[in-house]
Design a protein around this motif. Structure first.
Motif, PDB file in Angstrom:
ATOM      1  N   GLY A  50     -13.180 -22.278  23.550  1.00 26.00           N
ATOM      2  CA  GLY A  50     -14.169 -23.180  22.995  1.00 26.00           C
ATOM      3  C   GLY A  50     -14.073 -23.371  21.502  1.00 26.00           C
ATOM      4  N   THR A  51     -13.047 -22.788  20.876  1.00 25.36           N
ATOM      5  CA  THR A  51     -12.860 -22.939  19.433  1.00 25.36           C
ATOM      6  C   THR A  51     -11.444 -23.426  19.146  1.00 25.36           C
ATOM      7  OG1 THR A  51     -12.153 -20.632  19.157  1.00 25.36           O
ATOM      8  CG2 THR A  51     -14.522 -21.109  18.946  1.00 25.36           C
ATOM      9  N   ALA A  52     -11.224 -23.857  17.908  1.00 27.24           N
ATOM     10  CA  ALA A  52      -9.909 -24.259  17.426  1.00 27.24           C
ATOM     11  C   ALA A  52      -9.747 -23.723  16.017  1.00 27.24           C
ATOM     12  CB  ALA A  52      -9.761 -25.776  17.442  1.00 27.24           C
ATOM     13  N   ALA A  53      -8.495 -23.474  15.626  1.00 26.84           N
ATOM     14  CA  ALA A  53      -8.205 -22.888  14.314  1.00 26.84           C
ATOM     15  C   ALA A  53      -7.229 -23.780  13.566  1.00 26.84           C
ATOM     16  CB  ALA A  53      -7.648 -21.480  14.469  1.00 26.84           C
ATOM     17  N   VAL A  54      -7.476 -23.906  12.279  1.00 27.86           N
ATOM     18  CA  VAL A  54      -6.578 -24.636  11.390  1.00 27.86           C
ATOM     19  C   VAL A  54      -6.056 -23.631  10.350  1.00 27.86           C
ATOM     20  CG1 VAL A  54      -6.329 -26.511   9.735  1.00 27.86           C
ATOM     21  CG2 VAL A  54      -7.818 -26.783  11.738  1.00 27.86           C
ATOM     22  N   VAL A  55      -4.740 -23.427  10.328  1.00 22.91           N
ATOM     23  CA  VAL A  55      -4.111 -22.480   9.404  1.00 22.91           C
ATOM     24  C   VAL A  55      -3.749 -23.237   8.125  1.00 22.91           C
ATOM     25  CG1 VAL A  55      -2.216 -20.862   9.058  1.00 22.91           C
ATOM     26  CG2 VAL A  55      -3.247 -21.132  11.336  1.00 22.91           C
ATOM     27  N   ARG A  63      -0.945 -26.113  10.241  1.00 26.65           N
ATOM     28  CA  ARG A  63      -0.874 -26.213  11.705  1.00 26.65           C
ATOM     29  C   ARG A  63      -2.270 -26.070  12.290  1.00 26.65           C
ATOM     30  NH1 ARG A  63       0.902 -20.507  14.176  1.00 26.65           N
ATOM     31  NH2 ARG A  63       0.305 -19.123  12.451  1.00 26.65           N
ATOM     32  N   THR A  64      -2.402 -26.649  13.485  1.00 28.21           N
ATOM     33  CA  THR A  64      -3.676 -26.620  14.208  1.00 28.21           C
ATOM     34  C   THR A  64      -3.455 -25.930  15.543  1.00 28.21           C
ATOM     35  OG1 THR A  64      -4.369 -28.673  13.161  1.00 28.21           O
ATOM     36  CG2 THR A  64      -5.566 -28.001  15.126  1.00 28.21           C
ATOM     37  N   ILE A  65      -4.320 -24.986  15.867  1.00 27.63           N
ATOM     38  CA  ILE A  65      -4.220 -24.224  17.110  1.00 27.63           C
ATOM     39  C   ILE A  65      -5.425 -24.600  17.964  1.00 27.63           C
ATOM     40  CG2 ILE A  65      -4.097 -21.941  18.151  1.00 27.63           C
ATOM     41  CD1 ILE A  65      -3.018 -20.919  15.466  1.00 27.63           C
ATOM     42  N   LEU A  66      -5.144 -25.193  19.140  1.00 26.85           N
ATOM     43  CA  LEU A  66      -6.214 -25.642  20.028  1.00 26.85           C
ATOM     44  C   LEU A  66      -6.388 -24.747  21.247  1.00 26.85           C
ATOM     45  CD1 LEU A  66      -5.488 -29.480  19.985  1.00 26.85           C
ATOM     46  CD2 LEU A  66      -7.145 -28.230  18.609  1.00 26.85           C
ATOM     47  N   LYS A  67      -5.324 -24.081  21.677  1.00 27.46           N
ATOM     48  CA  LYS A  67      -5.403 -23.248  22.875  1.00 27.46           C
ATOM     49  C   LYS A  67      -5.829 -21.831  22.502  1.00 27.46           C
ATOM     50  CE  LYS A  67      -1.873 -25.785  25.469  1.00 27.46           C
ATOM     51  NZ  LYS A  67      -0.592 -25.695  26.196  1.00 27.46           N
ATOM     52  N   PRO A  68      -6.655 -21.198  23.318  1.00 25.72           N
ATOM     53  CA  PRO A  68      -7.091 -19.828  23.013  1.00 25.72           C
ATOM     54  C   PRO A  68      -5.949 -18.828  23.227  1.00 25.72           C
ATOM     55  CG  PRO A  68      -7.969 -20.523  25.123  1.00 25.72           C
ATOM     56  CD  PRO A  68      -7.311 -21.728  24.531  1.00 25.72           C
ATOM     57  N   GLY A  69      -6.006 -17.697  22.466  1.00 26.59           N
ATOM     58  CA  GLY A  69      -5.002 -16.646  22.593  1.00 26.59           C
ATOM     59  C   GLY A  69      -4.692 -16.020  21.248  1.00 26.59           C
ATOM     60  N   ASP A  80      -4.597 -18.818   5.234  1.00 31.59           N
ATOM     61  CA  ASP A  80      -5.994 -18.582   5.618  1.00 31.59           C
ATOM     62  C   ASP A  80      -6.282 -19.379   6.888  1.00 31.59           C
ATOM     63  OD1 ASP A  80      -8.518 -17.646   5.661  1.00 31.59           O
ATOM     64  OD2 ASP A  80      -9.269 -18.841   3.988  1.00 31.59           O
ATOM     65  N   VAL A  81      -7.368 -19.051   7.555  1.00 26.02           N
ATOM     66  CA  VAL A  81      -7.713 -19.677   8.839  1.00 26.02           C
ATOM     67  C   VAL A  81      -9.133 -20.213   8.765  1.00 26.02           C
ATOM     68  CG1 VAL A  81      -7.987 -19.349  11.319  1.00 26.02           C
ATOM     69  CG2 VAL A  81      -6.178 -18.149  10.107  1.00 26.02           C
ATOM     70  N   ARG A  82      -9.303 -21.466   9.236  1.00 21.55           N
ATOM     71  CA  ARG A  82     -10.622 -22.058   9.399  1.00 21.55           C
ATOM     72  C   ARG A  82     -10.844 -22.288  10.899  1.00 21.55           C
ATOM     73  NH1 ARG A  82     -12.730 -24.662   4.964  1.00 21.55           N
ATOM     74  NH2 ARG A  82     -14.533 -24.934   6.332  1.00 21.55           N
ATOM     75  N   VAL A  83     -11.873 -21.677  11.415  1.00 14.43           N
ATOM     76  CA  VAL A  83     -12.190 -21.755  12.843  1.00 14.43           C
ATOM     77  C   VAL A  83     -13.346 -22.738  13.033  1.00 14.43           C
ATOM     78  CG1 VAL A  83     -12.894 -20.472  14.897  1.00 14.43           C
ATOM     79  CG2 VAL A  83     -11.398 -19.392  13.200  1.00 14.43           C
ATOM     80  N   PHE A  84     -13.187 -23.630  14.026  1.00 11.60           N
ATOM     81  CA  PHE A  84     -14.206 -24.646  14.310  1.00 11.60           C
ATOM     82  C   PHE A  84     -14.641 -24.544  15.764  1.00 11.60           C
ATOM     83  CE2 PHE A  84     -11.553 -26.425  10.940  1.00 11.60           C
ATOM     84  CZ  PHE A  84     -12.511 -26.681   9.960  1.00 11.60           C
ATOM     85  N   ASP A  85     -15.938 -24.784  15.975  1.00 11.80           N
ATOM     86  CA  ASP A  85     -16.506 -24.808  17.325  1.00 11.80           C
ATOM     87  C   ASP A  85     -16.236 -26.181  17.937  1.00 11.80           C
ATOM     88  OD1 ASP A  85     -17.908 -24.504  19.640  1.00 11.80           O
ATOM     89  OD2 ASP A  85     -19.790 -23.901  18.705  1.00 11.80           O
ATOM     90  N   MET A  86     -15.515 -26.200  19.053  1.00 17.14           N
ATOM     91  CA  MET A  86     -15.139 -27.459  19.691  1.00 17.14           C
ATOM     92  C   MET A  86     -16.133 -27.903  20.759  1.00 17.14           C
ATOM     93  SD  MET A  86     -12.358 -28.279  18.139  1.00 17.14           S
ATOM     94  CE  MET A  86     -11.604 -29.522  19.184  1.00 17.14           C
ATOM     95  N   ARG A  87     -17.188 -27.147  20.954  1.00 15.45           N
ATOM     96  CA  ARG A  87     -18.178 -27.508  21.974  1.00 15.45           C
ATOM     97  C   ARG A  87     -19.105 -28.615  21.458  1.00 15.45           C
ATOM     98  NH1 ARG A  87     -20.590 -21.629  22.961  1.00 15.45           N
ATOM     99  NH2 ARG A  87     -20.536 -21.804  20.676  1.00 15.45           N
ATOM    100  N   LYS A  88     -19.867 -29.183  22.385  1.00 14.80           N
ATOM    101  CA  LYS A  88     -20.788 -30.248  22.007  1.00 14.80           C
ATOM    102  C   LYS A  88     -21.908 -29.702  21.125  1.00 14.80           C
ATOM    103  CE  LYS A  88     -20.085 -33.004  26.205  1.00 14.80           C
ATOM    104  NZ  LYS A  88     -20.721 -33.610  27.397  1.00 14.80           N
TER     105      LYS A  88
END
Length: 343
Positions: A50-55, A63-69, A80-88
């Motif tokens: 339910g989250t995504a990360a932008v490095v 780069r953008t990471i959309l899949k969990p893991g 550095d990493v910025r994490v965003f909530d992808m839920r509604k």
């Protein structure tokens, strides 16, 4: 004695040297392990469901990471990493006043259902949720003010459900801001709705008057439909009654015609059997109809039409002869008749 003491001192010194080396090696190993753990922790990246990360590398997204893991990154301050909530998410706009096409001031509280569609663009153009809320407020308010100028107040509040166009207005606002939000901010707006509708005190009277007028119009329509239905029922009843009466008149005419035919046959048969008696009987019937109730007529007995009273027809020859009775009317020349015609 002195030799033994020197030997003991030399042996203690030789024992301390290996122990000190072991301690140093242990400390160095512990420091290396701790440093490795710290470096590994700094390089480890876990993306949750339910989250995504932008490095970012030195502040620039790489780069953008959309899949969990689990993922690897360079330690800070390199990456550095910025994490965003992808839920509604739901954003409630503040109360904003807008004018309708009929120049009515309406205060609307609007909610927006949105989510981050492109984390990379979202980070570059907006940065965080707070700034995104401000962008959404501006876009939705502008679109709402523009579209409400095309609709009357009855499109929002009305006793007639056919005039309510709130879903249409909400869909139009979504269509107005959806593409702009996706292209400029990486935001997907899924729904816009009116959470609450309020009015200024000056418009309350107008709203109540409009609702009263709509109620009266609906009542008039219902009365008109009732009158139309009642007229239809009366017309149908009149048509059916006329059909029944027509059928009754036709049946009565047939019965009357049949009765008259049978009566004519009976009259004809009676006339053929004894014409003189038939004329006598018909004259009596005519006499009854001529003399009304409580009528008094003075005529001569030998005058026409009343001669049947003084000179009745003779009996047929084929009937047995009977002794004729003395007619008292022959004893006088004048007669006075009194009484009803039906006697």
């Amino acid at each position: 004695m002195r030799r033994s003491m020197n030997d003991e001192q030399q042996s203690d010194t030789s024992d301390r040297r290996p122990r000190g080396k072991i301690t140093v090696l242990f400390n160095i190993s512990a420091a290396v392990i701790l440093l490795a753990i710290l470096v590994g922790y700094a390089c480890y990246l876990q993306v949750r469901e339910g989250t995504a990360a932008v490095v970012t590398r030195f502040g620039e997204p790489v780069r953008t990471i959309l899949k969990p893991g689990p993922y690897f990154k360079l330690p800070w301050p390199i990456e550095d990493v910025r994490v965003f909530d992808m839920r509604k998410q739901i954003f409630n706009t503040p109360y904003t006043a807008t004018l309708t096409r009929d120049r009515r001031n309406v205060v609307l509280l609007t909610y927006v259902v949105w989510r981050i569609e492109d984390p990379h663009l979202f980070l570059q153009s907006v940065g965080d949720v707070t700034a995104a809320s401000a962008k959404l407020d501006g876009m939705v308010t502008a679109a709402k003010n523009t579209l409400m100028g095309r609709y009357d107040l009855s499109a929002l509040v009305s006793t007639d459900t056919k005039q309510i166009q709130t879903p249409e207005i909400e869909s139009a606002i979504v269509s107005e801001v959806k593409q702009t939000a996706a292209e400029k901010f990486g935001i997907d707006i899924e729904q816009v709705g009116f959470k609450r509708i309020a009015y200024e005190q000056a418009n309350v009277t107008a709203v109540l008057a409009q609702m009263r007028a709509e109620r009266e119009a609906e009542a008039k329509q219902l009365r008109a439909e009732g009158d139309k239905e009642s007229r239809r029922i009366r017309d149908n009843a009149a048509v059916k009654s006329e059909e029944i009466l027509r059928e009754g008149r036709l049946a009565a005419g047939r019965i009357r015609g049949e009765a008259e035919r049978e009566a004519a046959e009976i009259y004809a048969k009676a006339h053929r059997s004894d014409p003189d008696f038939y004329r006598y009987w018909r004259s009596l019937e005519a006499l009854k109809k001529t003399l009304g109730k409580d009528a008094t007529v003075v005529l001569r007995t030998n005058q026409g039409f009343f001669d049947l009273l003084s000179d009745p027809p003779e009996a047929p020859k084929n009937k047995p002869k009977t002794k004729p009775k003395t007619n008292r009317l022959n004893q006088s020349k004048d007669v006075s008749i009194s009484g009803g015609g039906n006697e």
